[in-house]
Design a protein around this motif. Structure first.
Motif, PDB file in Angstrom:
ATOM      1  N   LEU A 137       0.833  -1.211   0.000  1.00 17.46           N
ATOM      2  CA  LEU A 137       0.000   0.000   0.000  1.00 17.46           C
ATOM      3  C   LEU A 137       0.864   1.256   0.000  1.00 17.46           C
ATOM      4  CD1 LEU A 137      -2.620  -1.087   2.688  1.00 17.46           C
ATOM      5  CD2 LEU A 137      -2.879  -1.178   0.201  1.00 17.46           C
ATOM      6  N   VAL A 138       1.924   1.186   0.808  1.00 17.95           N
ATOM      7  CA  VAL A 138       2.837   2.324   0.903  1.00 17.95           C
ATOM      8  C   VAL A 138       4.163   1.907   0.295  1.00 17.95           C
ATOM      9  CG1 VAL A 138       4.060   3.844   2.497  1.00 17.95           C
ATOM     10  CG2 VAL A 138       1.696   3.216   2.966  1.00 17.95           C
ATOM     11  N   PHE A 139       4.519   2.600  -0.792  1.00 17.30           N
ATOM     12  CA  PHE A 139       5.679   2.171  -1.572  1.00 17.30           C
ATOM     13  C   PHE A 139       6.169   3.368  -2.382  1.00 17.30           C
ATOM     14  CE2 PHE A 139       6.761   0.119  -5.810  1.00 17.30           C
ATOM     15  CZ  PHE A 139       8.055  -0.215  -5.434  1.00 17.30           C
ATOM     16  N   ALA A 140       7.465   3.660  -2.251  1.00 14.09           N
ATOM     17  CA  ALA A 140       8.007   4.843  -2.935  1.00 14.09           C
ATOM     18  C   ALA A 140       7.857   4.737  -4.448  1.00 14.09           C
ATOM     19  CB  ALA A 140       9.469   5.039  -2.552  1.00 14.09           C
ATOM     20  N   GLY A 141       7.667   3.522  -4.954  1.00 15.07           N
ATOM     21  CA  GLY A 141       7.493   3.334  -6.389  1.00 15.07           C
ATOM     22  C   GLY A 141       6.150   3.838  -6.893  1.00 15.07           C
ATOM     23  N   ASN A 142       5.180   4.006  -5.982  1.00 15.32           N
ATOM     24  CA  ASN A 142       3.883   4.546  -6.378  1.00 15.32           C
ATOM     25  C   ASN A 142       3.496   5.654  -5.395  1.00 15.32           C
ATOM     26  OD1 ASN A 142       1.173   5.076  -6.967  1.00 15.32           O
ATOM     27  ND2 ASN A 142       0.818   2.971  -7.657  1.00 15.32           N
ATOM     28  N   LEU A 143       3.912   6.855  -5.729  1.00 13.25           N
ATOM     29  CA  LEU A 143       3.730   7.963  -4.787  1.00 13.25           C
ATOM     30  C   LEU A 143       2.269   8.385  -4.598  1.00 13.25           C
ATOM     31  CD1 LEU A 143       6.889  10.050  -5.726  1.00 13.25           C
ATOM     32  CD2 LEU A 143       6.515   8.739  -3.641  1.00 13.25           C
ATOM     33  N   PRO A 144       1.453   8.430  -5.680  1.00 17.60           N
ATOM     34  CA  PRO A 144       0.050   8.832  -5.456  1.00 17.60           C
ATOM     35  C   PRO A 144      -0.682   7.876  -4.510  1.00 17.60           C
ATOM     36  CG  PRO A 144       0.601   8.994  -7.776  1.00 17.60           C
ATOM     37  CD  PRO A 144       1.758   8.295  -7.108  1.00 17.60           C
ATOM     38  N   ARG A 145      -0.521   6.565  -4.742  1.00 18.15           N
ATOM     39  CA  ARG A 145      -1.194   5.609  -3.860  1.00 18.15           C
ATOM     40  C   ARG A 145      -0.642   5.715  -2.439  1.00 18.15           C
ATOM     41  NH1 ARG A 145      -0.511   0.270  -6.223  1.00 18.15           N
ATOM     42  NH2 ARG A 145       1.286  -0.062  -4.889  1.00 18.15           N
ATOM     43  N   SER A 146       0.685   5.904  -2.326  1.00 16.51           N
ATOM     44  CA  SER A 146       1.283   6.042  -1.003  1.00 16.51           C
ATOM     45  C   SER A 146       0.698   7.238  -0.261  1.00 16.51           C
ATOM     46  CB  SER A 146       2.794   6.226  -1.118  1.00 16.51           C
ATOM     47  OG  SER A 146       3.379   5.068  -1.644  1.00 16.51           O
ATOM     48  N   PHE A 147       0.471   8.333  -0.991  1.00 16.69           N
ATOM     49  CA  PHE A 147      -0.066   9.533  -0.345  1.00 16.69           C
ATOM     50  C   PHE A 147      -1.430   9.224   0.288  1.00 16.69           C
ATOM     51  CE2 PHE A 147      -2.479  13.549  -0.371  1.00 16.69           C
ATOM     52  CZ  PHE A 147      -1.615  14.334   0.382  1.00 16.69           C
ATOM     53  N   VAL A 148      -2.264   8.502  -0.438  1.00 14.88           N
ATOM     54  CA  VAL A 148      -3.582   8.130   0.095  1.00 14.88           C
ATOM     55  C   VAL A 148      -3.418   7.339   1.391  1.00 14.88           C
ATOM     56  CG1 VAL A 148      -5.664   6.762  -0.311  1.00 14.88           C
ATOM     57  CG2 VAL A 148      -4.681   8.133  -2.179  1.00 14.88           C
ATOM     58  N   TRP A 149      -2.572   6.295   1.344  1.00 11.76           N
ATOM     59  CA  TRP A 149      -2.466   5.406   2.500  1.00 11.76           C
ATOM     60  C   TRP A 149      -1.694   6.024   3.658  1.00 11.76           C
ATOM     61  CZ3 TRP A 149      -5.763   1.793   3.307  1.00 11.76           C
ATOM     62  CH2 TRP A 149      -6.416   1.232   2.211  1.00 11.76           C
TER      63      TRP A 149
END
Ligand SMILES: [Zn+2]
Length: 370
Positions: A137-149
């Motif tokens: 859910l939280v992963f520097a490879g996907n910043l938009p999704r990480s921001f949500v979580w």
């Protein structure tokens, strides 16, 4: 504690400091996420850390806006990756009402929930096929999704009754109804430490939980030291630590006389007394400067007439506040209008250590005697 954080500016009247733990977060993200990202990892790790910082900052602005409505005094805030810790520069003489504390406390996590919803809506609006629940859910490879979580988790952590985070502050306010503020704070801190430990143990399951536990432990530790410091400050009375053997000057003394007196004492600052009335304060340095600048004169022309006095029954905490806030170096202590002692920053440090030593000796003797 200050040295472990940097000043990051002022917003809505609150001083913000960024705690060093953001560097730990950065290192952690680099370590855990670098494998799949290659050379991109460095930049993405930095960007991720900034996203967390921005989320915590907006969270704190939420608290501030809610606090402003209640006209609460704004404390400096230490930004940590799990939320903001309000720095207690002075002890709470009065604990806020639990309901008022709840009103301010809930505003921070609510901002994070709002941010998470908005970001999720935008994300799905832009690319409907993007999966918000894809792991990790939280992963520097996907910043938009990480921001949500990150915002979901920030809200969740702050709802826990883990002091000094938001839920814990409400718990402390509830505890303070049954005990004094210092004890309530210590109790809340130990609950917070319990949560920290639980998170660290859960780290075998997910390393992020261990990281959260570590940050929470740091935050609780910071508060604990403050609580102990303030406990001492608020229990010691000025009559226990003030200097009772001190020299005074008269407003009619000449500066040369005053300097002569100053030579024979260790005092740097002198109360100026007329009869039994305290009329001013003057420092040795001021006397020397005045003599150098305009030759001999009288103490009354160079003394500082504006000074604050303390009562002998006042707590050391209040004296400390007066000494550090107005830039004064000497605090006269009066008892029913009569000057009975003085407090200087210099003597305070000295008498505190003597007092601690005396207490230690008393305890040792108490234990050894049958
Ligand atoms: Zn908060």
């Amino acid at each position: 504690m200050r040295s472990w954080s940097i000043h990051a500016g002022r917003i809505f009247g609150i001083d913000l400091r960024i705690h060093i733990s953001f560097l730990f977060l950065l290192a952690f993200v680099w370590m855990t996420d670098s494998a799949g990202l290659g050379t991109e990892a460095i930049g993405r790790g930095v960007a991720f850390t900034f996203l967390v910082l921005a989320s915590v900052l907006l969270h704190e602005i939420g608290h501030r806006l809610a606090g402003m409505r209640q006209n609460r005094h704004a404390r400096p805030v230490l930004l940590m990756p799990i939320g903001g810790v309000r720095i207690q520069e002075e002890p709470d003489r009065e604990m806020p009402d639990p309901r008022a504390e709840l009103g301010v406390a809930i505003a921070g996590p609510l901002i994070n929930i709002f941010l998470a919803f908005v970001a999720a809506a935008i994300l799905i609006g832009i690319s409907p096929e993007s999966s918000l629940v894809q792991r990790p859910l939280v992963f520097a490879g996907n910043l938009p999704r990480s921001f949500v979580w990150v915002n979901v988790f920030l809200a969740a952590i702050n709802f826990l009754p883990a002091y000094p985070l938001d839920g814990g502050r409400v718990v402390r306010a509830i505890l303070a109804r049954r005990m004094d503020p210092v004890r309530a704070t210590r109790r809340a801190v130990s609950i917070g430490q319990g949560f920290a430990l639980a998170f660290i143990l859960l780290g075998v399951w997910n390393t992020w939980l261990m990281m959260i536990g570590f940050f929470l432990f740091l935050a609780a530790q910071l508060e604990d030291r403050h609580a102990v410091f303030h406990a001492v400050l608020s229990q010691v009375r000025l009559e226990d630590v003030m200097l009772t053997d001190f020299s005074t000057l008269s407003p009619a003394d000449t500066l040369e006389d005053a300097l002569h007196k100053a030579v024979h004492t260790l005092q740097d600052d002198f109360p100026v007394v007329r009869g039994s009335d305290m009329v001013g304060v003057v420092s040795r340095q001021r006397i020397v400067d005045a003599l150098r600048a305009s030759g001999n004169g009288y103490v009354q022309s160079v003394m500082n007439r504006v000074f604050s006095a303390a009562q002998s029954g006042d707590s050391l905490a209040s004296a400390f506040r007066k000494l550090t806030s107005h830039g004064v170096t000497l605090l006269p202590v009066v008892n029913s209008g009569r000057l009975v002692g003085i407090i200087t920053l210099q003597n305070l440090m000295h008498s505190m250590s003597l007092l601690a030593e005396a207490k230690r000796l008393r305890n040792e003797n108490g234990q050894s005697s049958p």
